[in-house]
Design an enzyme around this catalytic site. Structure first.
Site, PDB file in Angstrom:
ATOM      1  N   ASP A 200      -8.645  13.518 -24.236  1.00 37.16           N
ATOM      2  CA  ASP A 200      -8.587  12.109 -23.835  1.00 37.16           C
ATOM      3  C   ASP A 200      -7.964  11.352 -25.010  1.00 37.16           C
ATOM      4  O   ASP A 200      -8.618  11.091 -26.013  1.00 37.16           O
ATOM      5  CB  ASP A 200     -10.013  11.621 -23.543  1.00 37.16           C
ATOM      6  CG  ASP A 200     -10.060  10.149 -23.158  1.00 37.16           C
ATOM      7  OD1 ASP A 200      -9.057   9.441 -23.374  1.00 37.16           O
ATOM      8  OD2 ASP A 200     -11.114   9.710 -22.668  1.00 37.16           O
TER       9      ASP A 200
ATOM     10  N   LYS B 148      -4.008   0.547 -24.514  1.00 34.21           N
ATOM     11  CA  LYS B 148      -4.544   0.421 -25.879  1.00 34.21           C
ATOM     12  C   LYS B 148      -3.368   0.462 -26.858  1.00 34.21           C
ATOM     13  O   LYS B 148      -2.511  -0.420 -26.792  1.00 34.21           O
ATOM     14  CB  LYS B 148      -5.583   1.514 -26.121  1.00 34.21           C
ATOM     15  CG  LYS B 148      -6.804   1.386 -25.198  1.00 34.21           C
ATOM     16  CD  LYS B 148      -7.903   2.351 -25.556  1.00 34.21           C
ATOM     17  CE  LYS B 148      -9.159   2.109 -24.747  1.00 34.21           C
ATOM     18  NZ  LYS B 148      -9.224   2.906 -23.506  1.00 34.21           N
TER      19      LYS B 148
ATOM     20  N   ARG C 248      -3.125  -2.603 -17.974  1.00 37.90           N
ATOM     21  CA  ARG C 248      -4.405  -1.927 -17.765  1.00 37.90           C
ATOM     22  C   ARG C 248      -4.220  -0.845 -16.723  1.00 37.90           C
ATOM     23  O   ARG C 248      -4.000  -1.136 -15.549  1.00 37.90           O
ATOM     24  CB  ARG C 248      -5.460  -2.916 -17.255  1.00 37.90           C
ATOM     25  CG  ARG C 248      -5.805  -4.037 -18.215  1.00 37.90           C
ATOM     26  CD  ARG C 248      -6.380  -3.519 -19.490  1.00 37.90           C
ATOM     27  NE  ARG C 248      -7.717  -3.036 -19.341  1.00 37.90           N
ATOM     28  CZ  ARG C 248      -8.799  -3.645 -19.832  1.00 37.90           C
ATOM     29  NH1 ARG C 248      -8.682  -4.768 -20.499  1.00 37.90           N
ATOM     30  NH2 ARG C 248      -9.993  -3.131 -19.673  1.00 37.90           N
TER      31      ARG C 248
ATOM     32  N   GLU D 150      -0.548   4.923  -0.322  1.00 38.44           N
ATOM     33  CA  GLU D 150      -1.314   6.162  -0.489  1.00 38.44           C
ATOM     34  C   GLU D 150      -0.404   7.371  -0.392  1.00 38.44           C
ATOM     35  O   GLU D 150       0.455   7.433   0.495  1.00 38.44           O
ATOM     36  CB  GLU D 150      -2.391   6.289   0.601  1.00 38.44           C
ATOM     37  CG  GLU D 150      -3.735   5.739   0.179  1.00 38.44           C
ATOM     38  CD  GLU D 150      -4.044   4.423   0.833  1.00 38.44           C
ATOM     39  OE1 GLU D 150      -3.091   3.669   1.107  1.00 38.44           O
ATOM     40  OE2 GLU D 150      -5.234   4.156   1.069  1.00 38.44           O
TER      41      GLU D 150
ATOM     42  N   THR E  54      -5.535   5.995 -21.170  1.00 34.75           N
ATOM     43  CA  THR E  54      -5.281   4.662 -20.642  1.00 34.75           C
ATOM     44  C   THR E  54      -3.898   4.264 -21.140  1.00 34.75           C
ATOM     45  O   THR E  54      -3.354   4.883 -22.063  1.00 34.75           O
ATOM     46  CB  THR E  54      -6.317   3.645 -21.155  1.00 34.75           C
ATOM     47  OG1 THR E  54      -6.398   3.758 -22.576  1.00 34.75           O
ATOM     48  CG2 THR E  54      -7.676   3.874 -20.545  1.00 34.75           C
TER      49      THR E  54
ATOM     50  N   TYR F  93       0.851  -1.196   0.000  1.00 32.27           N
ATOM     51  CA  TYR F  93       0.000   0.000   0.000  1.00 32.27           C
ATOM     52  C   TYR F  93       0.881   1.238   0.000  1.00 32.27           C
ATOM     53  O   TYR F  93       1.896   1.279   0.703  1.00 32.27           O
ATOM     54  CB  TYR F  93      -0.892   0.027   1.244  1.00 32.27           C
ATOM     55  CG  TYR F  93      -2.334  -0.306   0.913  1.00 32.27           C
ATOM     56  CD1 TYR F  93      -3.037   0.479   0.013  1.00 32.27           C
ATOM     57  CD2 TYR F  93      -2.979  -1.388   1.500  1.00 32.27           C
ATOM     58  CE1 TYR F  93      -4.358   0.179  -0.300  1.00 32.27           C
ATOM     59  CE2 TYR F  93      -4.296  -1.688   1.191  1.00 32.27           C
ATOM     60  CZ  TYR F  93      -4.981  -0.899   0.280  1.00 32.27           C
ATOM     61  OH  TYR F  93      -6.276  -1.186  -0.032  1.00 32.27           O
TER      62      TYR F  93
HETATM   63  N1  DSN Z   1     -13.835   0.462 -23.780  1.00 34.06           N
HETATM   64  C1  DSN Z   1     -12.927   1.297 -24.537  1.00 34.06           C
HETATM   65  C2  DSN Z   1     -13.077   1.121 -25.994  1.00 34.06           C
HETATM   66  O1  DSN Z   1     -13.339   0.009 -26.420  1.00 34.06           O
HETATM   67  O2  DSN Z   1     -12.917   2.064 -26.750  1.00 34.06           O
HETATM   68  C3  DSN Z   1     -13.023   2.714 -24.165  1.00 34.06           C
HETATM   69  O3  DSN Z   1     -12.739   2.851 -22.826  1.00 34.06           O
END
Ligand code: DSN
Length: 414
Positions: free
Chosen positions: A197, A226, A232, A53, A223, A51
């Site tokens: 974003d 991707k 993740r 924080e 994120t 942990y």
């Molecule tokens: N779930 C994602 C996507 O497939 O684009 C977006 O967060």
């Protein structure tokens, strides 16, 4: 996985089957990818036991000698990779990252202006079912009905009429580049903050295959799993002037302890992304998108905006006489994994919309190039031309699986 196997044979077996599925299918879900073995290993370490924080040097638990170093390394690498003044690597994923940004700058009821969900925006850009649409006065901009493109003049007019506190640029299903300079100018003209974003195209930005929003946005969220090909997780990048507000919003505003195993895996992914190999990967992702778009068009598919500049394609299946859901099902049976997706001004319901979304980030990670994308396009056409022929789908699934075995994905050894 010996320990998993002896402790929990059911989970072991399911993981093993998922490994096979990821190897033997052509994964065209635009938000998915394959991480490297190094990233995968970092996520499965003892860092999950700790942990922490707070932030480096200011934690609420002792024993942070190593964790502080890991988090600082992840931050330094992200700053260098994207040229950002400040980075927070603690958000658990993209949605909490976006909500943390709202918490930093907005009060409930403030107006935000983001891309409409059915036009390619994300749930957290103001969709009514999301906290972003429930707690804020969310106004949505739509795409141009004729071209399927962003209409910047229309956004400008909308911004002047609704006077948003924040404008959100970014998407989950828009196949073209964004004009960040234009968004900045609109935000400046109407006195709004600009949030970008970049979750979908962060890897392309890192690899120089997509313009960077960093010079133009007040805050950028992404994120890390991707096109960036990390674990993740998510991060927030911002100007130094917003650093304190962002950090406070993430912790203690939104979250407790960061997921340190994820932070370490992010650091590994950022190191991998800062390489010539990754830059070539990012450009290949875009090339593969263009090749897939060309073959799809030759086969008579209607692409929203007529093509792609990034890693994704949005296919309108109306002229093929099939809904997005049965098309996605049939493709999955044939070993090609996509998601059904709304198209702009979709006359059909979200549960079975008019389109499918295709993405090239994952297949590029396993070495697909132009030749392979043409083959993929031909398979898609064969399935959609005969969507109820389960025998044909099973045959194609077998061909796909044996084809895929020649392209082992990163991180998986069968
Ligand atoms: N779930 C994602 C996507 O497939 O684009 C977006 O967060």
């Amino acid at each position: 996985m010996e320990a998993i196997k002896s402790t929990d044979s059911e989970i072991f077996e399911l993981i093993r089957r998922e490994e096979i599925r990821q190897c033997d299918k052509i994964r065209l879900i635009a938000s998915e990818n394959y991480v490297s073995t190094a990233v995968l290993q970092a996520t499965g370490t003892v860092l999950t036991n700790k942990y922490s924080e707070g932030y480096a040097g200011k934690r609420y638990y002792e024993g942070q000698q190593i964790i502080d170093k890991i988090e600082c390394l992840a931050i330094d690498r992200a700053q260098k990779l994207f040229g950002a003044e400040h980075v927070n690597v603690q958000p658990y994923s993209g949605s909490p990252a976006n909500v943390a940004v709202y918490l930093a700058f907005l009060k409930p009821g403030d107006t935000i202006l983001g891309m409409a969900l059915p036009h390619g925006g994300h749930l957290t850009h103001g969709a009514g079912v999301s906290i972003s649409g429930k707690y804020f006065n969310a106004v949505s901009y739509e795409l141009n009905r004729e071209t399927g493109l962003i209409d910047y003049e229309a956004i400008r007019e909308q911004a002047f009429s609704c006077r948003p506190k924040m404008i959100i640029a970014g998407h989950s299903a828009y196949p073209r580049l964004l004009d960040f300079e234009r968004f900045r100018a609109i935000a400046d003209e109407c006195g709004a903050l600009l949030l970008v974003d970049m979750a979908h195209f962060a890897g392309l930005v890192a690899g120089g295959a997509h313009p960077s929003p960093i010079p133009f946005a007040d805050v950028v969220t992404t994120t890390t799993h991707k096109s960036l090909r990390g674990p993740r997780g998510a991060m927030i990048l911002c100007k130094e002037q917003h650093a304190a507000a962002i950090d406070k919003a993430v912790f203690p505003g939104m979250q407790g302890g960061p997921h340190n195993h994820t932070t370490a895996a992010m650091a590994v992914a950022f190191k991998e992304a800062d390489s010539q190999e990754f830059r070539e990967y990012a450009h290949q992702v875009v090339e593969n998108g263009r090749t897939l778009a060309e073959i799809m068009k030759r086969k008579g598919f209607n692409l929203i905006t007529g093509g792609t500049d990034n890693h994704l394609l949005l296919v309108d299946l109306t002229s093929k006489g099939i809904g997005g859901k049965p098309a996605a099902r049939a493709l999955d049976q044939a070993g090609i994994v996509v998601n059904y997706n709304a198209i702009p001004f979709d006359p059909r319901k979200p549960g079975n919309p008019s389109g499918i979304r295709l993405g090239t980030a994952a297949v590029t990670s396993r070495g697909f190039k132009e030749k392979e994308m043409i083959r993929v396009g031909e398979w898609i056409d064969a399935v959609i031309s005969d969507p109820e022929n389960e025998g044909l789908h099973a045959e194609i699934a077998q061909d796909v699986a044996s084809y895929c075995r020649a392209y082992p994905p990163p991180g998986i050894t069968l």
